[in-house]
Design a protein around this motif. Sequence first.
Motif, PDB file in Angstrom:
ATOM      1  N   ARG A   1       0.860  -1.200   0.000  1.00 16.00           N
ATOM      2  CA  ARG A   1       0.000   0.000   0.000  1.00 16.00           C
ATOM      3  C   ARG A   1       0.886   1.236   0.000  1.00 16.00           C
ATOM      4  NH1 ARG A   1      -6.042   0.014   2.046  1.00 16.00           N
ATOM      5  NH2 ARG A   1      -5.802   2.160   1.361  1.00 16.00           N
ATOM      6  N   PRO A   2       0.825   2.065  -1.040  1.00 12.35           N
ATOM      7  CA  PRO A   2       1.677   3.261  -1.046  1.00 12.35           C
ATOM      8  C   PRO A   2       1.319   4.226   0.091  1.00 12.35           C
ATOM      9  CG  PRO A   2       0.289   3.170  -3.027  1.00 12.35           C
ATOM     10  CD  PRO A   2       0.002   1.930  -2.244  1.00 12.35           C
ATOM     11  N   ASP A   3       0.087   4.113   0.599  1.00  8.71           N
ATOM     12  CA  ASP A   3      -0.339   5.043   1.655  1.00  8.71           C
ATOM     13  C   ASP A   3      -0.228   4.417   3.048  1.00  8.71           C
ATOM     14  OD1 ASP A   3      -2.289   3.139   1.420  1.00  8.71           O
ATOM     15  OD2 ASP A   3      -3.927   4.531   0.960  1.00  8.71           O
ATOM     16  N   ILE A   4       0.631   3.397   3.191  1.00 12.04           N
ATOM     17  CA  ILE A   4       0.687   2.674   4.462  1.00 12.04           C
ATOM     18  C   ILE A   4       1.049   3.593   5.636  1.00 12.04           C
ATOM     19  CG2 ILE A   4       3.056   1.803   4.041  1.00 12.04           C
ATOM     20  CD1 ILE A   4       0.241   0.119   6.071  1.00 12.04           C
ATOM     21  N   PHE A   5       1.930   4.566   5.401  1.00 13.40           N
ATOM     22  CA  PHE A   5       2.312   5.426   6.539  1.00 13.40           C
ATOM     23  C   PHE A   5       1.209   6.431   6.894  1.00 13.40           C
ATOM     24  CE2 PHE A   5       6.433   3.597   5.522  1.00 13.40           C
ATOM     25  CZ  PHE A   5       6.791   3.176   6.804  1.00 13.40           C
ATOM     26  N   THR A   6       0.377   6.778   5.917  1.00 11.19           N
ATOM     27  CA  THR A   6      -0.802   7.605   6.238  1.00 11.19           C
ATOM     28  C   THR A   6      -1.699   6.813   7.186  1.00 11.19           C
ATOM     29  OG1 THR A   6      -0.702   8.537   4.028  1.00 11.19           O
ATOM     30  CG2 THR A   6      -2.788   8.822   5.202  1.00 11.19           C
ATOM     31  N   LEU A   7      -1.837   5.523   6.902  1.00 15.08           N
ATOM     32  CA  LEU A   7      -2.689   4.673   7.750  1.00 15.08           C
ATOM     33  C   LEU A   7      -2.068   4.486   9.135  1.00 15.08           C
ATOM     34  CD1 LEU A   7      -3.819   2.055   5.089  1.00 15.08           C
ATOM     35  CD2 LEU A   7      -5.120   3.968   6.000  1.00 15.08           C
ATOM     36  N   ILE A   8      -0.767   4.246   9.182  1.00 22.29           N
ATOM     37  CA  ILE A   8      -0.098   4.088  10.483  1.00 22.29           C
ATOM     38  C   ILE A   8      -0.242   5.379  11.305  1.00 22.29           C
ATOM     39  CG2 ILE A   8       2.180   3.848  11.584  1.00 22.29           C
ATOM     40  CD1 ILE A   8       2.825   1.751   9.380  1.00 22.29           C
ATOM     41  N   ASP A   9      -0.074   6.526  10.640  1.00 18.56           N
ATOM     42  CA  ASP A   9      -0.230   7.799  11.363  1.00 18.56           C
ATOM     43  C   ASP A   9      -1.670   7.982  11.844  1.00 18.56           C
ATOM     44  OD1 ASP A   9       2.431   8.302  11.023  1.00 18.56           O
ATOM     45  OD2 ASP A   9       2.173   9.658   9.316  1.00 18.56           O
ATOM     46  N   GLY A  10      -2.633   7.445  11.087  1.00 18.54           N
ATOM     47  CA  GLY A  10      -4.037   7.502  11.515  1.00 18.54           C
ATOM     48  C   GLY A  10      -4.260   6.678  12.781  1.00 18.54           C
ATOM     49  N   VAL A  11      -3.611   5.532  12.862  1.00 18.31           N
ATOM     50  CA  VAL A  11      -3.689   4.686  14.064  1.00 18.31           C
ATOM     51  C   VAL A  11      -3.129   5.466  15.261  1.00 18.31           C
ATOM     52  CG1 VAL A  11      -2.672   2.627  15.144  1.00 18.31           C
ATOM     53  CG2 VAL A  11      -3.582   2.483  12.816  1.00 18.31           C
ATOM     54  N   ILE A  12      -1.980   6.107  15.038  1.00 17.47           N
ATOM     55  CA  ILE A  12      -1.317   6.869  16.113  1.00 17.47           C
ATOM     56  C   ILE A  12      -2.199   8.032  16.567  1.00 17.47           C
ATOM     57  CG2 ILE A  12       0.675   8.389  16.569  1.00 17.47           C
ATOM     58  CD1 ILE A  12       2.242   6.417  14.638  1.00 17.47           C
ATOM     59  N   GLU A  13      -2.729   8.756  15.581  1.00 18.39           N
ATOM     60  CA  GLU A  13      -3.620   9.903  15.854  1.00 18.39           C
ATOM     61  C   GLU A  13      -4.832   9.472  16.686  1.00 18.39           C
ATOM     62  OE1 GLU A  13      -4.856  13.846  15.432  1.00 18.39           O
ATOM     63  OE2 GLU A  13      -2.923  12.955  15.008  1.00 18.39           O
ATOM     64  N   SER A  14      -5.275   8.240  16.471  1.00 19.04           N
ATOM     65  CA  SER A  14      -6.459   7.738  17.185  1.00 19.04           C
ATOM     66  C   SER A  14      -6.101   7.062  18.511  1.00 19.04           C
ATOM     67  CB  SER A  14      -7.251   6.782  16.285  1.00 19.04           C
ATOM     68  OG  SER A  14      -7.717   7.481  15.158  1.00 19.04           O
ATOM     69  N   ARG A  15      -4.934   7.350  19.037  1.00 19.93           N
ATOM     70  CA  ARG A  15      -4.515   6.928  20.387  1.00 19.93           C
ATOM     71  C   ARG A  15      -4.426   5.410  20.534  1.00 19.93           C
ATOM     72  NH1 ARG A  15      -9.066  10.210  23.397  1.00 19.93           N
ATOM     73  NH2 ARG A  15     -10.170   9.245  21.666  1.00 19.93           N
ATOM     74  N   MET A  16      -3.876   4.761  19.525  1.00 19.74           N
ATOM     75  CA  MET A  16      -3.695   3.307  19.606  1.00 19.74           C
ATOM     76  C   MET A  16      -2.235   2.945  19.341  1.00 19.74           C
ATOM     77  SD  MET A  16      -7.101   1.874  17.682  1.00 19.74           S
ATOM     78  CE  MET A  16      -6.978   2.885  16.217  1.00 19.74           C
ATOM     79  N   ARG A  17      -1.875   1.755  19.784  1.00 18.95           N
ATOM     80  CA  ARG A  17      -0.588   1.169  19.435  1.00 18.95           C
ATOM     81  C   ARG A  17      -0.821   0.160  18.310  1.00 18.95           C
ATOM     82  NH1 ARG A  17       3.346   2.195  22.993  1.00 18.95           N
ATOM     83  NH2 ARG A  17       4.550   0.350  22.409  1.00 18.95           N
TER      84      ARG A  17
END
Lengths: 381, 106
Positions: free
Chosen positions: A81-97
Amino acid sequence: MQEHPLYADLTVPPKGVAQAPISVDLALTGRCNLSCKYCFYADSMTTRTDLPAGRWLDFFTELGGLGVQRVCLSGGEIFVRPDIFTLIDGVIESRMRYSILSNGTLITEKVISSFSEGKRRLRMDSIQVSIDGSCAEIHDLSRPHKSFDRAVRGLRLLVEAKFPVTVRVTLNHHNINDLEKIAGLLIDDIGLSGFSTNEAEAMGTARCSGQNIMLSEEERRQAMKALSELNKQYGGRIGATAGPLARAKMVKEIEEKISRGETGIPGRGTLCSCGGVFAKMAVLHDGTMVPCNMLPTLTMGVIGMHSLKEAWLKSPAINAVRRRREIPLSALPECAGCRYTGFCSGGCPASVLAKSGRLIGTDSLSCFRAYAGEVEPHDTL
Amino acid sequence: MEPDKNTTGPNKTGIRLDGRITANPVVSCRIEGDNGALLFNADTDNTLLINPTGIIVWNFINQPRTVEEIVEYITRSCSNSPDHATVRKDIETFVTDLAPDFISEV
Ligand code: SF4
Ligand code: SF4
């Protein structure tokens, strides 16, 4: 009168279910750069399409709002997924590990350096790479095409950069004579503290590859012995929650208890083997919510269309899996007259469903009576 | 009401009880039925179980508040709350428990 679990109102969760899952497994893509011979997710990969990032990001906000603490990101292969880091940052933004399951082949210096941004490293629990052989000749037989060198390169980069890296070795027809060398590569050469093992199961592509990839019972017993000895040699650094090593531990535990005259293990005696559905669930790459990504046909709803909290508490699909644990093994035809029911938990429901097409039943790989040779394995596959 | 003299400076967790505090934005709150809720700091991986009154406080400190403002809010919100000094002591203990992972000073 106590309600019979088979006729229960499955829109009501049984006691002990939390208000929301603690963790959720997310298959972020159905695409993969490999075509493994035992890919359990292969059926879903061909029939479903990936969700765009925006749908995932909205869902992450929903998860964070419910206090979900962790997600496990897998696929397919998430680094396609070229946008994988956008998704990882979304996880972080949503207060999850988060943790990651990867085939390792797309992990490059650039990927490693991308993880140094923001809280991507801080929030990572683990990253797991799959290695199935000590050399290309063996690994590539189950994980084509020519993936060994790239996977080991990715693994070494992760180790050098001190990521919380783990490795999963999936036992199969091609690697059971290579276990000592695999342990040597992973622990002695690459320097991992240990690795985990499981076994190619009769799901996805393995079902079609049959005995060309799955272990025969003879091979399985050989692997149980070899892994137990290796694990002793490496001071318990080889782990397993399923597969030959887990089976060897189960057999040893039951044999020891029987020799001491015990008749069971507290908490066993019902179809209770899967506790996961009380604390976690999964979402497939098209947004379908399911109890586990190995139970892709048990649909609970679709993210964005249905509330996760409602699905978690009220979906008959997940409540049916949860209520299996109320069904005594002695009530099942295949377990009639078994003297080991008190030790048994019936095995993984996903394996049962994949092999026999039903949820209420046992997995013969977890059947001590079959292991002891007192009955024939009852599964179709 | 003036805060108690002996509780205003930084305590053992480093939090000052005479300043303003607010919920740490990296913390999520997970409702656990009637038992309360579980706070989770995603950066440190630490959790803290809080009771139903703790949930009321937690929701109130979604913006900066002084300990005295929290005490007044709890006294107003809970019909059977004890006397002011007792509530103040309880809130100070609670705030100390929340520090440093779950709240920050502003
Ligand atoms: S097992 Fe993993 S790496 Fe292999 S094809 Fe399936 S998703 Fe890809
Ligand atoms: S050991 Fe086998 S027959 Fe006995 S209860 Fe378990 S699954 Fe059933």
